[in-house]
Design a protein around this motif. Structure first.
Motif, PDB file in Angstrom:
ATOM      1  N   LYS A 204       0.849  -1.202   0.000  1.00 25.02           N
ATOM      2  CA  LYS A 204       0.000   0.000   0.000  1.00 25.02           C
ATOM      3  C   LYS A 204       0.876   1.241   0.000  1.00 25.02           C
ATOM      4  CE  LYS A 204      -4.431  -0.703   2.241  1.00 25.02           C
ATOM      5  NZ  LYS A 204      -5.297  -0.335   3.349  1.00 25.02           N
ATOM      6  N   THR A 205       0.616   2.154  -0.934  1.00 23.67           N
ATOM      7  CA  THR A 205       1.352   3.419  -0.971  1.00 23.67           C
ATOM      8  C   THR A 205       0.377   4.593  -0.992  1.00 23.67           C
ATOM      9  OG1 THR A 205       1.273   3.427  -3.382  1.00 23.67           O
ATOM     10  CG2 THR A 205       3.224   2.419  -2.376  1.00 23.67           C
ATOM     11  N   GLY A 206      -0.914   4.311  -1.180  1.00 23.68           N
ATOM     12  CA  GLY A 206      -1.880   5.347  -1.526  1.00 23.68           C
ATOM     13  C   GLY A 206      -1.694   5.702  -2.988  1.00 23.68           C
ATOM     14  N   GLY A 207      -2.688   6.387  -3.533  1.00 25.29           N
ATOM     15  CA  GLY A 207      -2.606   6.729  -4.953  1.00 25.29           C
ATOM     16  C   GLY A 207      -3.218   8.087  -5.241  1.00 25.29           C
ATOM     17  N   LEU A 208      -2.691   8.765  -6.244  1.00 28.00           N
ATOM     18  CA  LEU A 208      -3.244  10.051  -6.678  1.00 28.00           C
ATOM     19  C   LEU A 208      -3.768   9.912  -8.098  1.00 28.00           C
ATOM     20  CD1 LEU A 208      -0.527  12.579  -5.410  1.00 28.00           C
ATOM     21  CD2 LEU A 208      -2.848  12.296  -4.494  1.00 28.00           C
ATOM     22  N   MET A 209      -5.015  10.329  -8.326  1.00 31.65           N
ATOM     23  CA  MET A 209      -5.575  10.432  -9.673  1.00 31.65           C
ATOM     24  C   MET A 209      -5.548  11.929  -9.985  1.00 31.65           C
ATOM     25  SD  MET A 209      -6.328   7.248  -9.806  1.00 31.65           S
ATOM     26  CE  MET A 209      -5.617   6.557  -8.311  1.00 31.65           C
ATOM     27  N   ILE A 210      -4.752  12.318 -10.963  1.00 35.79           N
ATOM     28  CA  ILE A 210      -4.473  13.742 -11.158  1.00 35.79           C
ATOM     29  C   ILE A 210      -4.995  14.195 -12.523  1.00 35.79           C
ATOM     30  CG2 ILE A 210      -2.635  15.499 -11.171  1.00 35.79           C
ATOM     31  CD1 ILE A 210      -0.851  13.452  -9.690  1.00 35.79           C
ATOM     32  N   GLY A 211      -5.508  15.416 -12.560  1.00 43.89           N
ATOM     33  CA  GLY A 211      -5.956  16.007 -13.826  1.00 43.89           C
ATOM     34  C   GLY A 211      -6.827  17.205 -13.526  1.00 43.89           C
ATOM     35  N   ARG A 212      -7.449  17.742 -14.566  1.00 43.16           N
ATOM     36  CA  ARG A 212      -8.413  18.817 -14.310  1.00 43.16           C
ATOM     37  C   ARG A 212      -9.654  18.200 -13.668  1.00 43.16           C
ATOM     38  NH1 ARG A 212      -8.265  23.019 -18.949  1.00 43.16           N
ATOM     39  NH2 ARG A 212     -10.491  22.787 -18.627  1.00 43.16           N
ATOM     40  N   PRO A 213     -10.404  18.983 -12.917  1.00 41.18           N
ATOM     41  CA  PRO A 213     -11.562  18.409 -12.213  1.00 41.18           C
ATOM     42  C   PRO A 213     -12.534  17.699 -13.151  1.00 41.18           C
ATOM     43  CG  PRO A 213     -11.151  20.663 -11.469  1.00 41.18           C
ATOM     44  CD  PRO A 213     -10.208  20.417 -12.606  1.00 41.18           C
ATOM     45  N   ASP A 214     -12.640  18.176 -14.418  1.00 37.99           N
ATOM     46  CA  ASP A 214     -13.588  17.556 -15.351  1.00 37.99           C
ATOM     47  C   ASP A 214     -12.945  16.448 -16.193  1.00 37.99           C
ATOM     48  OD1 ASP A 214     -11.923  19.125 -16.836  1.00 37.99           O
ATOM     49  OD2 ASP A 214     -13.500  20.174 -17.958  1.00 37.99           O
ATOM     50  N   SER A 215     -11.699  16.086 -15.909  1.00 33.78           N
ATOM     51  CA  SER A 215     -11.055  15.014 -16.678  1.00 33.78           C
ATOM     52  C   SER A 215     -11.694  13.673 -16.298  1.00 33.78           C
ATOM     53  CB  SER A 215      -9.555  14.963 -16.378  1.00 33.78           C
ATOM     54  OG  SER A 215      -9.362  14.659 -15.018  1.00 33.78           O
TER      55      SER A 215
ATOM     56  N   GLU B  55      -5.058  21.967 -12.117  1.00 31.56           N
ATOM     57  CA  GLU B  55      -5.195  20.530 -11.879  1.00 31.56           C
ATOM     58  C   GLU B  55      -5.489  20.256 -10.398  1.00 31.56           C
ATOM     59  OE1 GLU B  55      -2.387  18.424 -15.237  1.00 31.56           O
ATOM     60  OE2 GLU B  55      -1.372  19.291 -13.513  1.00 31.56           O
ATOM     61  N   VAL B  56      -6.161  19.142 -10.157  1.00 28.76           N
ATOM     62  CA  VAL B  56      -6.461  18.705  -8.791  1.00 28.76           C
ATOM     63  C   VAL B  56      -6.107  17.220  -8.705  1.00 28.76           C
ATOM     64  CG1 VAL B  56      -8.341  20.366  -8.482  1.00 28.76           C
ATOM     65  CG2 VAL B  56      -8.848  18.076  -9.376  1.00 28.76           C
ATOM     66  N   ALA B  57      -6.260  16.651  -7.512  1.00 28.26           N
ATOM     67  CA  ALA B  57      -5.983  15.217  -7.370  1.00 28.26           C
ATOM     68  C   ALA B  57      -6.988  14.585  -6.433  1.00 28.26           C
ATOM     69  CB  ALA B  57      -4.572  15.018  -6.830  1.00 28.26           C
ATOM     70  N   LEU B  58      -7.326  13.334  -6.747  1.00 24.95           N
ATOM     71  CA  LEU B  58      -8.119  12.536  -5.813  1.00 24.95           C
ATOM     72  C   LEU B  58      -7.146  11.600  -5.102  1.00 24.95           C
ATOM     73  CD1 LEU B  58     -11.505  10.864  -6.096  1.00 24.95           C
ATOM     74  CD2 LEU B  58      -9.543   9.406  -5.575  1.00 24.95           C
ATOM     75  N   TRP B  59      -7.152  11.619  -3.792  1.00 22.74           N
ATOM     76  CA  TRP B  59      -6.283  10.756  -2.988  1.00 22.74           C
ATOM     77  C   TRP B  59      -7.042   9.482  -2.634  1.00 22.74           C
ATOM     78  CZ3 TRP B  59      -1.833   9.131  -1.481  1.00 22.74           C
ATOM     79  CH2 TRP B  59      -1.619   8.541  -0.231  1.00 22.74           C
ATOM     80  N   ASP B  60      -6.504   8.356  -3.052  1.00 24.03           N
ATOM     81  CA  ASP B  60      -7.076   7.035  -2.776  1.00 24.03           C
ATOM     82  C   ASP B  60      -6.129   6.354  -1.791  1.00 24.03           C
ATOM     83  OD1 ASP B  60      -7.810   4.356  -2.806  1.00 24.03           O
ATOM     84  OD2 ASP B  60      -7.910   4.184  -4.987  1.00 24.03           O
ATOM     85  N   PRO B  61      -6.451   6.375  -0.490  1.00 27.82           N
ATOM     86  CA  PRO B  61      -5.492   5.880   0.504  1.00 27.82           C
ATOM     87  C   PRO B  61      -5.265   4.374   0.424  1.00 27.82           C
ATOM     88  CG  PRO B  61      -7.586   6.409   1.553  1.00 27.82           C
ATOM     89  CD  PRO B  61      -7.704   6.848   0.131  1.00 27.82           C
ATOM     90  N   ASN B  62      -6.170   3.667  -0.260  1.00 29.61           N
ATOM     91  CA  ASN B  62      -6.036   2.209  -0.328  1.00 29.61           C
ATOM     92  C   ASN B  62      -5.325   1.709  -1.586  1.00 29.61           C
ATOM     93  OD1 ASN B  62      -7.287   1.381   2.154  1.00 29.61           O
ATOM     94  ND2 ASN B  62      -9.107   2.380   1.303  1.00 29.61           N
ATOM     95  N   ALA B  63      -4.823   2.639  -2.397  1.00 22.88           N
ATOM     96  CA  ALA B  63      -4.106   2.218  -3.613  1.00 22.88           C
ATOM     97  C   ALA B  63      -2.698   1.746  -3.251  1.00 22.88           C
ATOM     98  CB  ALA B  63      -4.040   3.389  -4.587  1.00 22.88           C
ATOM     99  N   GLY B  64      -2.043   1.107  -4.227  1.00 23.43           N
ATOM    100  CA  GLY B  64      -0.694   0.611  -3.968  1.00 23.43           C
ATOM    101  C   GLY B  64      -0.096  -0.053  -5.189  1.00 23.43           C
ATOM    102  N   ALA B  65       0.948  -0.818  -4.959  1.00 25.11           N
ATOM    103  CA  ALA B  65       1.653  -1.477  -6.065  1.00 25.11           C
ATOM    104  C   ALA B  65       1.692  -2.985  -5.843  1.00 25.11           C
ATOM    105  CB  ALA B  65       3.079  -0.938  -6.157  1.00 25.11           C
ATOM    106  N   LEU B  66       1.352  -3.710  -6.894  1.00 25.23           N
ATOM    107  CA  LEU B  66       1.464  -5.170  -6.897  1.00 25.23           C
ATOM    108  C   LEU B  66       2.786  -5.566  -7.548  1.00 25.23           C
ATOM    109  CD1 LEU B  66      -2.152  -5.825  -8.090  1.00 25.23           C
ATOM    110  CD2 LEU B  66      -1.147  -7.000  -6.108  1.00 25.23           C
TER     111      LEU B  66
END
Ligand SMILES: Cc1cc2nc3c(=O)[nH]c(=O)nc-3n(C[C@H](O)[C@H](O)[C@H](O)COP(=O)(O)OP(=O)(O)OC[C@H]3O[C@@H](n4cnc5c(N)ncnc54)[C@H](O)[C@@H]3O)c2cc1C
Length: 380
Positions: A86-97, A135-146
């Motif tokens: 688990k590292t958390g994840g950021l989904m980044i872009g303009r709010p309407d992306s 740009e903004v980001a959505l923080w997904d605390p449960n994201a990570g790397a497999l």
């Protein structure tokens, strides 16, 4: 002729998990793989894959992605191998992306833990990312790397421990299906089973030619950029990310697990068959990724230290194929790709094992019907 309960064609991400769940559930399984174990010719190599839960592709994926995480952590616990970090994840872009908007919609619909961050918030909390002001980001605390190579190795070993026979270097050339059984042909012999599972990745269209599946094979490169400031690039500080800078500018990245920060793009060169995919590395493949790294990331060098190519198998709607063959109830067809399938392969193994045994899959799979593109339907 030896007979089995199920023959699994292809032992990559989805096939190794399917063999694991079938064998652990007591089925007699034969797995056939054209290459060696954990190879670099298909879709599941390259050291890491992103796991995320605020699924921009649609809320229908959320029950599956949640179960997938439980299964990955269980595999990690029982094997003692690194499987999911688990590292958390950021989904980044303009709010309407699509990246931000889609992830936000799913997070809200499914009441998933998440946070919306402005460019200034990101600069404070994650200084390795340089967002534009709009740009903004959505923080997904449960994201990570497999770690996909470990996932496949551990699933395959678990299948063998539970009695599965796995043959490597043995390509399936053809198969036929009747009401009660299937027969599978390779250069070395003929095998009979009650059910067949096709988890052939980029070779799916040729493995079920009668379905005329409109799949495209897309080759993509992953590049590793050396860290210049390890205090911000390691997995304890840097989240995985997806970044949409424009309609044709989709980039993703994974923190430095010892070999640099991995960065790649999607929507690249396509071919009809894997053998026709151009695997040669061109400057034009690297240029957009290097330009992105130079402007968007901090703490990494401007030139990659290494790269590798990999194949996506894209369905026209970018959703998976996961369900029974339209003409043969005892044949299950799976293509968990379109560039986002690896994270699901643990739960796909569980679901496909149920389908192959004739049981209820436990999820609504209507959107993944392999016959949704029209060809190969049983005559009324
Ligand atoms: C560059 C890249 C980045 C990606 N990033 C992510 C990510 O961050 N997160 C994510 O969730 N997903 C990601 N994906 C998608 C994910 O990796 C794939 O969806 C997944 O690996 C597909 O698994 P698979 O089992 O379908 O294919 P594979 O793992 O390729 O397995 C198919 C297997 O079938 C075998 N086979 C084919 N035909 C035959 C035959 N006739 N006989 C015997 N064997 C046969 C092949 O040799 C192969 O081993 C990415 C993909 C790529 C290429």
């Amino acid at each position: 002729m030896t007979t089995y309960d199920v023959v699994v064609v292809g032992l990559g991400g989805a096939g190794s998990a399917t063999a694991f769940h079938l064998a652990q559930g007591g089925s007699r399984v034969l797995g056939l793989e054209q290459f060696g174990p954990v190879h670099a010719h298909g879709s599941s190599h390259g050291r890491t894959r992103i796991y995320r839960t605020a699924y921009l592709e649609g809320a229908e994926y959320v029950p599956l992605v949640r179960r997938a995480q439980e299964l990955w952590f269980s595999l990690q616990e029982t094997s003692g191998e690194p499987i999911l970090r688990k590292t958390g994840g950021l989904m980044i872009g303009r709010p309407d992306s699509r990246t931000v908007g889609g992830a936000r919609r799913t997070a809200q619909t499914c009441a998933l833990e998440h946070e919306m961050l402005s460019a200034a918030d990101v600069a404070r909390r994650f200084p390795q990312f340089a967002l534009r002001d709009d740009e903004v980001a959505l923080w997904d605390p449960n994201a990570g790397a497999l770690f996909p190579e470990n996932c496949i190795r551990v699933h395959a070993a678990g299948a063998v421990d539970a009695g599965a026979e796995l043959h490597y270097g043995e390509a399936v050339q053809s198969w036929t299906a009747g009401r009660e059984s299937v027969t599978v042909h390779t250069r070395s012999g003929e095998y009979r089973a009650r059910s067949l599972v096709v988890t052939a990745g980029a070779w799916t269209a040729s493995a079920v030619p009668e379905l005329s599946l409109p799949l495209e094979v897309e080759r993509q490169f992953m590049l590793w950029f050396p860290a210049t400031d390890r205090s911000v690039t390691g997995p304890e500080r840097m989240p995985v990310f997806l970044w949409e800078r424009g309609p044709e500018e989709h980039t993703y990245g994974v923190p430095d697990f010892g070999d640099g920060v991995k960065v790649g793009t999607w929507r690249g060169k396509v071919a009809a068959r894997p053998e026709e995919a151009d695997r040669e590395f061109h400057e034009s493949d690297a240029a957009p990724i290097r330009a992105f790294v130079a402007t968007a990331l901090r703490g990494v060098g401007a030139r990659e230290s290494t790269h590798t190519s990999c194949l996506y198998t894209n369905a026209p709607d970018h959703h998976f194929l996961l369900g029974r063959h339209p003409s043969h109830a005892n044949v299950v067809v799976v293509s968990a790709c379109s560039g986002h399938g690896f994270k699901f392969t643990s739960v796909i193994g569980e679901v496909v094992a149920r389908l192959a045994r004739g049981e209820d899959p436990g999820y609504d799979l209507a959107g993944f019907d392999p016959a949704r593109f029209g060809a190969g339907r049983r005559a009324p």
